[in-house]
Scaffold this motif. Structure first.
Motif, PDB file in Angstrom:
ATOM      1  N   ALA A 137      -8.852  13.526   3.020  1.00  0.00           N
ATOM      2  CA  ALA A 137      -9.290  14.863   2.578  1.00  0.00           C
ATOM      3  C   ALA A 137     -10.561  14.772   1.739  1.00  0.00           C
ATOM      4  CB  ALA A 137      -8.180  15.545   1.785  1.00  0.00           C
ATOM      5  N   GLU A 138     -10.640  13.762   0.866  1.00  0.00           N
ATOM      6  CA  GLU A 138     -11.839  13.588   0.036  1.00  0.00           C
ATOM      7  C   GLU A 138     -13.035  13.220   0.896  1.00  0.00           C
ATOM      8  OE1 GLU A 138     -10.113  12.011  -4.239  1.00  0.00           O
ATOM      9  OE2 GLU A 138     -10.107  10.627  -2.535  1.00  0.00           O
TER      10      GLU A 138
ATOM     11  N   PRO B 237       0.836  -1.212   0.000  1.00  0.00           N
ATOM     12  CA  PRO B 237       0.000   0.000   0.000  1.00  0.00           C
ATOM     13  C   PRO B 237       0.866   1.256   0.000  1.00  0.00           C
ATOM     14  CG  PRO B 237      -0.878  -1.596   1.545  1.00  0.00           C
ATOM     15  CD  PRO B 237       0.423  -2.156   1.075  1.00  0.00           C
ATOM     16  N   PRO B 238       0.636   2.191  -0.918  1.00  0.00           N
ATOM     17  CA  PRO B 238       1.490   3.383  -1.021  1.00  0.00           C
ATOM     18  C   PRO B 238       1.375   4.332   0.163  1.00  0.00           C
ATOM     19  CG  PRO B 238      -0.406   3.566  -2.487  1.00  0.00           C
ATOM     20  CD  PRO B 238      -0.431   2.172  -1.941  1.00  0.00           C
ATOM     21  N   VAL B 239       0.246   4.292   0.847  1.00  0.00           N
ATOM     22  CA  VAL B 239       0.026   5.117   2.041  1.00  0.00           C
ATOM     23  C   VAL B 239      -0.784   4.293   3.042  1.00  0.00           C
ATOM     24  CG1 VAL B 239       0.105   7.370   0.869  1.00  0.00           C
ATOM     25  CG2 VAL B 239      -2.068   6.121   1.024  1.00  0.00           C
ATOM     26  N   PRO B 240      -0.750   4.645   4.317  1.00  0.00           N
ATOM     27  CA  PRO B 240      -1.582   3.932   5.300  1.00  0.00           C
ATOM     28  C   PRO B 240      -3.075   4.074   4.963  1.00  0.00           C
ATOM     29  CG  PRO B 240       0.089   5.254   6.398  1.00  0.00           C
ATOM     30  CD  PRO B 240       0.111   5.655   4.949  1.00  0.00           C
ATOM     31  N   TYR B 241      -3.844   3.063   5.368  1.00  0.00           N
ATOM     32  CA  TYR B 241      -5.291   3.097   5.136  1.00  0.00           C
ATOM     33  C   TYR B 241      -6.001   2.342   6.243  1.00  0.00           C
ATOM     34  CZ  TYR B 241      -5.295  -1.800   3.508  1.00  0.00           C
ATOM     35  OH  TYR B 241      -5.191  -3.171   3.425  1.00  0.00           O
ATOM     36  N   ALA B 242      -7.293   2.603   6.350  1.00  0.00           N
ATOM     37  CA  ALA B 242      -8.150   1.872   7.287  1.00  0.00           C
ATOM     38  C   ALA B 242      -9.306   1.272   6.508  1.00  0.00           C
ATOM     39  CB  ALA B 242      -8.676   2.797   8.389  1.00  0.00           C
ATOM     40  N   TYR B 243      -9.594   0.004   6.779  1.00  0.00           N
ATOM     41  CA  TYR B 243     -10.732  -0.667   6.147  1.00  0.00           C
ATOM     42  C   TYR B 243     -11.919  -0.534   7.083  1.00  0.00           C
ATOM     43  CZ  TYR B 243     -12.970  -3.856   2.871  1.00  0.00           C
ATOM     44  OH  TYR B 243     -13.792  -4.402   1.898  1.00  0.00           O
TER      45      TYR B 243
ATOM     46  N   GLU C 112      -4.653   7.645   3.699  1.00  0.00           N
ATOM     47  CA  GLU C 112      -3.958   8.886   4.027  1.00  0.00           C
ATOM     48  C   GLU C 112      -3.756   9.738   2.780  1.00  0.00           C
ATOM     49  OE1 GLU C 112       0.304   9.090   5.657  1.00  0.00           O
ATOM     50  OE2 GLU C 112      -0.968   9.134   7.449  1.00  0.00           O
ATOM     51  N   ASP C 113      -3.852  11.039   2.953  1.00  0.00           N
ATOM     52  CA  ASP C 113      -3.618  11.948   1.830  1.00  0.00           C
ATOM     53  C   ASP C 113      -2.183  11.794   1.339  1.00  0.00           C
ATOM     54  OD1 ASP C 113      -6.213  13.047   2.196  1.00  0.00           O
ATOM     55  OD2 ASP C 113      -5.428  14.249   3.853  1.00  0.00           O
ATOM     56  N   SER C 114      -2.030  11.718   0.026  1.00  0.00           N
ATOM     57  CA  SER C 114      -0.719  11.523  -0.571  1.00  0.00           C
ATOM     58  C   SER C 114      -0.172  12.846  -1.091  1.00  0.00           C
ATOM     59  CB  SER C 114      -0.803  10.506  -1.718  1.00  0.00           C
ATOM     60  OG  SER C 114       0.425  10.420  -2.397  1.00  0.00           O
ATOM     61  N   ALA C 115       1.034  13.196  -0.646  1.00  0.00           N
ATOM     62  CA  ALA C 115       1.648  14.448  -1.094  1.00  0.00           C
ATOM     63  C   ALA C 115       2.246  14.302  -2.485  1.00  0.00           C
ATOM     64  CB  ALA C 115       2.737  14.869  -0.111  1.00  0.00           C
ATOM     65  N   ASP C 116       2.523  13.058  -2.883  1.00  0.00           N
ATOM     66  CA  ASP C 116       3.222  12.829  -4.157  1.00  0.00           C
ATOM     67  C   ASP C 116       2.250  12.559  -5.300  1.00  0.00           C
ATOM     68  OD1 ASP C 116       5.667  13.122  -2.842  1.00  0.00           O
ATOM     69  OD2 ASP C 116       5.624  11.022  -2.222  1.00  0.00           O
ATOM     70  N   ASP C 117       1.642  11.394  -5.274  1.00  0.00           N
ATOM     71  CA  ASP C 117       0.801  10.998  -6.407  1.00  0.00           C
ATOM     72  C   ASP C 117      -0.506  10.415  -5.894  1.00  0.00           C
ATOM     73  OD1 ASP C 117      -0.346  10.079  -8.729  1.00  0.00           O
ATOM     74  OD2 ASP C 117       1.507   9.251  -9.548  1.00  0.00           O
ATOM     75  N   SER C 118      -1.509  11.264  -5.737  1.00  0.00           N
ATOM     76  CA  SER C 118      -2.790  10.816  -5.204  1.00  0.00           C
ATOM     77  C   SER C 118      -3.492   9.866  -6.170  1.00  0.00           C
ATOM     78  CB  SER C 118      -3.685  12.013  -4.901  1.00  0.00           C
ATOM     79  OG  SER C 118      -3.909  12.766  -6.070  1.00  0.00           O
ATOM     80  N   GLU C 119      -3.285  10.059  -7.464  1.00  0.00           N
ATOM     81  CA  GLU C 119      -3.913   9.183  -8.455  1.00  0.00           C
ATOM     82  C   GLU C 119      -3.340   7.774  -8.378  1.00  0.00           C
ATOM     83  OE1 GLU C 119      -6.590   9.814 -10.280  1.00  0.00           O
ATOM     84  OE2 GLU C 119      -6.604  11.673  -9.122  1.00  0.00           O
TER      85      GLU C 119
END
Length: 355
Positions: free
Chosen positions: A154-155, A76-82, A106-113
């Motif tokens: 953020a979304e 996973p590129p960033v932390p997440y919660a299911y 988590e909001d990604s500072a680099d590549d949100s897509e």
């Protein structure tokens, strides 16, 4: 005394290395828990059953993460919660509950897509794994592989802001779904922050609970004006009792709205009732009566008609009235009267008027 079979099933689920093994264990969970239902205290049974469901769900997520790595997608590129919603969020799943889920990452500072693409593929595998393991899809498409329920923090916050600012019927329904959200896997901090934002909005929009009232009161208890049970009139379920929508859901909805008004963040119905009493939002005797009614509805819901549709565990929430003894029928009527009183209390507390 502990249940050695359940303990062993939990261990095996934690070691399952593919969906076929997980499906077999899910079937064993179903048969074992169905076998011990009648001899177990309902609150204990509910807790143990939901622990097993959580275990299957978490193992499905881990298998999906491993599959993503095998496909070359990495971790996973960033932390997440299911997140689980509905009965899963409230820890009140039956032997045959469906999937109600979402993801906050988590909001990604680099590549949100890139993050969004990863979680879209991950959730597709998770939902498919659980489906193959016997969990039906949510008919309302409240599923983690639906982009509307798989978003960055953020979304999610922006979405919540829009729902609170313009609380149309559908937006209010979604807000009530979010009230039951529980993080079952991953970085629970993200779920806590999401719920913080949610409850801050409840404070900022004090009239929101009035908008929630119509949805909360939509399902009436199955007790007629003369104190008789309202049975299904037509079709294959004629003569049965709609325990889910005529007993369980009305009480769940009413307690949830009281909890929201009091800023209580518990998601389980019994926990909400107890916390309401602890905060002097309910008298101890009335809280005890709601608990007793809820435990009965929970047990009857666990007894409702099961269906196995193409390998999926399903349930229509209805119970043959002939399966109830005279004593249990009277107990149900008494509990439904308590449910009616609770609905009147919620209406009065929310509007200042009597029903």
């Amino acid at each position: 005394m502990g249940d050695p079979v359940r303990v062993q099933l939990l261990k095996q689920i934690g070691k399952a290395d593919n969906v076929n093994v997980l499906r077999s264990l899910r079937d064993q969970v179903h048969e074992h828990m169905k076998g011990v239902l009648q001899m177990s205290p309902v609150e204990q049974f509910n807790e143990q059953l939901n622990e097993l469901h959580d275990s299957v769900i978490c193992r499905s997520i881990l298998l999906a993460e491993a599959e993503m790595a095998r496909l070359g997608m990495g971790s996973p590129p960033v932390p997440y919660a299911y997140l689980l919603f509905g009965s899963g969020g409230r820890q009140e799943q039956t032997l045959s509950s469906d999937q109600d889920s979402g993801i906050v990452f988590e909001d990604s500072a680099d590549d949100s897509e890139e993050a969004k693409a990863y979680f879209q593929q991950l959730t597709s595998i998770i939902v498919s794994t659980l489906h193959q393991s016997g969990y039906p899809l949510c008919e309302g498409n409240v599923l983690s592989n639906n982009p509307e329920w798989c978003m960055s923090l953020a979304e999610w916050k922006a979405k919540l802001n829009s729902w609170f600012a313009e609380p149309a019927w559908e937006a209010v329904r979604y807000l009530l779904i979010l009230a039951d959200a529980r993080s079952v896997y991953g970085d629970h901090r993200l779920a806590f922050e999401l719920k913080d934002h949610y409850f801050n909005n409840v404070v900022d929009y004090p009239n929101i609970t009035r908008r929630m009232l119509d949805n909360t009161m939509r399902h009436k208890v199955l007790l007629g004006v003369f104190g008789h049970l309202l049975k299904e009139q037509y079709g294959t379920d004629a003569g049965s009792l709609d325990i889910k929508y005529g007993a369980y859901i009305p009480l769940v909805n009413a307690v949830r709205l009281l909890a929201l008004q009091a800023g209580i963040r518990d998601t389980a119905t019994l926990s909400r009732i107890r916390t309401l009493a602890m905060h002097d939002q309910l008298e101890s005797d009335e809280a005890a009566s709601y608990e007793q009614a809820f435990r009965l509805f929970l047990r009857l819901r666990l007894m409702t008609t099961e269906q196995n549709d193409d390998g999926l565990y399903a349930n229509n929430g209805k119970l043959s009235s002939r399966s109830l003894s005279r004593e249990m029928t009277e107990e149900l009527k008494s509990a439904l009267r308590i449910g009616k009183r609770l609905q009147r209390k919620v209406f009065k507390r929310t509007t200042g008027r009597f029903m």
